[in-house]
Enzyme design. Structure first.
Site, short mmCIF file in Angstrom:
data_model
loop_
_atom_site.label_atom_id
_atom_site.label_comp_id
_atom_site.label_asym_id
_atom_site.label_seq_id
_atom_site.Cartn_x
_atom_site.Cartn_y
_atom_site.Cartn_z
CE LYS A 44 -31.03 28.35 63.54
NZ LYS A 44 -30.67 29.76 63.65
CE1 TYR A 78 -27.23 28.70 57.92
CE2 TYR A 78 -25.52 29.96 59.01
CZ TYR A 78 -26.76 29.90 58.39
OH TYR A 78 -27.50 31.04 58.25
NE ARG A 114 -19.56 48.70 72.23
CZ ARG A 114 -18.29 48.96 72.59
NH1 ARG A 114 -17.40 47.99 72.58
NH2 ARG A 114 -17.93 50.17 72.95
CG ASP A 124 -22.14 25.29 64.76
OD1 ASP A 124 -23.03 24.94 65.56
OD2 ASP A 124 -22.30 26.16 63.89
C1 LIG Z 1 -25.33 24.92 62.53
C2 LIG Z 1 -25.51 26.39 62.52
N1 LIG Z 1 -24.55 27.18 63.00
C3 LIG Z 1 -24.67 28.52 63.02
C4 LIG Z 1 -25.80 29.14 62.51
C5 LIG Z 1 -25.87 30.63 62.51
O1 LIG Z 1 -26.66 31.06 63.56
P1 LIG Z 1 -27.40 32.49 63.56
O2 LIG Z 1 -28.45 32.44 62.51
O3 LIG Z 1 -27.91 32.62 64.96
O4 LIG Z 1 -26.36 33.51 63.24
C6 LIG Z 1 -26.84 28.36 62.01
C7 LIG Z 1 -28.04 28.99 61.47
O5 LIG Z 1 -28.93 28.36 60.96
C8 LIG Z 1 -26.69 26.95 61.99
O6 LIG Z 1 -27.64 26.15 61.49
#
Ligand SMILES: Cc1ncc(COP(=O)(O)O)c(C=O)c1O
Length: 388
Positions: free
Chosen positions: A207, A110, A57, A182
């Site tokens: 992604k 998101y 962890r 992000d």
């Molecule tokens: C721009 C963005 N940030 C964060 C996330 C969250 O990522 P996760 O699904 O790996 O938790 C997503 C998920 O689609 C996203 O599109």
């Protein structure tokens, strides 16, 4: 000493098979714990002075390798992996803000991030103001003396607004706050937010960084000091990445540069075609001249805008989706090497009321296309057949 079969079985495999040379591809370190030959070695691992792993962890060798790779790509001192993109965002937010503090975030985020900011952080005593981050005056007005963090998406999900990172970093820093970005839609192949003043850069690993829809994780990159603070939160929350997912991400990462070039080229070509198509009401892509931040996008993204675009369809969405069956599937994620389609109103933004979605500009006719690396001629033929 001869041991019984019971003891031999219990201790089996503790000595790895010898080999000459080193493996070109690091193995998956599945061990949840490391054994030490002295209290001194144990202390060196737990105090961090040896930098060696001791408990899964707290960090596996695979996560450490991925962290070094992403820090190098982002041009930051350090990085730390999380169990998911949401875990990474939570670790970043909690490293910077505590009860009584305030966060300003872009309303174009998101849906999961939107929910974390508006439904969870206030329960912990962290106030959150949502603003249109493309409106620098609105951002300035939202910053308060107790604002610790300004959070934006480099390219927003799903409407592809572009964050003016240099201006936002200057604003945040002038108010004693940090900027977190992000950068999931961009990836470090196309944008390195730290070069534009960001203090923390966050990605969902599931992604573009992994790229094949087969790994779950998140990562935060930044200064060593900030990243150690994020790591502490993630370890305490139990939100660190699995060795397997870190390892899978590393395999995908090797082709990031090639993939992003192909994604970006294909997305631009599709945006150009769709924006002139009679069945399409509107296309959201930073490489189109009618995009409100076209010039900013060109400045920040000289190597392309990645593979994401959204569009509003005229007519029956169900029929369009059905016509793409077996070609471009409806799949609520993004950034795979194969193209996928998503319906933001029913997936990423389903937790929002119809009025809240409308206020953000996310209509019930909006579809988001994650453009893959297929042959562009084939992709255009599939889309045109579905639109015919
Ligand atoms: C721009 C963005 N940030 C964060 C996330 C969250 O990522 P996760 O699904 O790996 O938790 C997503 C998920 O689609 C996203 O599109």
């Amino acid at each position: 000493m001869t041991y019984t079969p019971q003891t031999l079985a219990a201790r089996a495999g503790e000595e790895a098979a010898p080999h000459s040379g080193r493996p070109l591809i690091e193995g998956i370190a599945a061990s949840t714990v490391y054994a030490f030959d002295s209290l001194t070695d144990l202390e060196a691992a737990l105090s961090g002075s040896s930098g060696l792993p001791f408990y899964y962890r707290n960090g596996t060798p695979n996560a450490a390798t991925l962290e070094r790779a992403v820090a190098a790509l982002e041009g930051t001192e350090a990085a730390v992996c999380a169990a998911s993109g949401m875990g990474a965002l939570l670790g970043a937010f909690l490293a910077i803000a505590a009860a009584g503090d305030h966060i300003v975030a872009d309303q174009q985020a998101y849906g999961g991030t939107f929910a974390l900011l508006t439904a969870e952080l206030p329960r912990l005593g962290i106030e959150v103001s949502l603003v249109d981050a493309t409106d620098l005056e609105a951002v300035t007005a939202a910053l308060r003396p107790n604002t610790r963090l300004l959070h934006v998406e480099a390219l927003s999900n799903p409407l592809m607004t572009v964050a003016d990172l240099p201006a936002l970093a200057e604003l945040a820093h002038a108010h004693g706050a940090r900027l977190s970005v992000d950068s999931t839609f961009a990836s470090p192949a196309l944008l390195r937010p730290a070069e534009h003043g960001a203090d923390l850069v966050v990605h969902s690993l599931s992604k573009y960084l992994s790229g094949h829809s087969n790994a779950m994780g998140g990562i935060v990159a930044g200064s060593r000091e900030l990243i150690e603070s994020v790591r502490l939160r993630l370890v305490r929350l139990g939100a660190t990445v699995s060795a397997f997912d870190a390892w899978m991400t590393l395999q995908g990462l090797k082709t990031l540069g090639l993939r992003m070039r192909a994604h970006a080229g294909n997305a631009q070509a599709i945006a150009d075609v769709l924006s002139n198509h009679p069945r399409i009401e509107r296309v959201y892509h930073p490489g189109l001249e009618d995009h409100p931040q076209f010039e900013l996008a060109q400045r920040l993204f000289p190597e392309g805008y990645g593979g994401m675009l959204s569009f509003e369809l005229r007519g029956d969405l169900e029929e369009f989706v059905a016509r793409l069956r077996g070609k471009i599937p409806l799949a609520p994620s993004l950034a795979d090497v194969a193209s996928t389609l998503s319906y933001p109103a029913g997936t990423s933004h389903r937790a929002l009321s119809p009025e809240a979605r409308a206020a953000l500009g996310i209509s019930d006719q909006l579809l988001r296309l994650s453009v893959g690396i297929e042959d562009i001629g084939d992709l255009l033929a599939d889309l045109e057949a579905a639109l015919a």
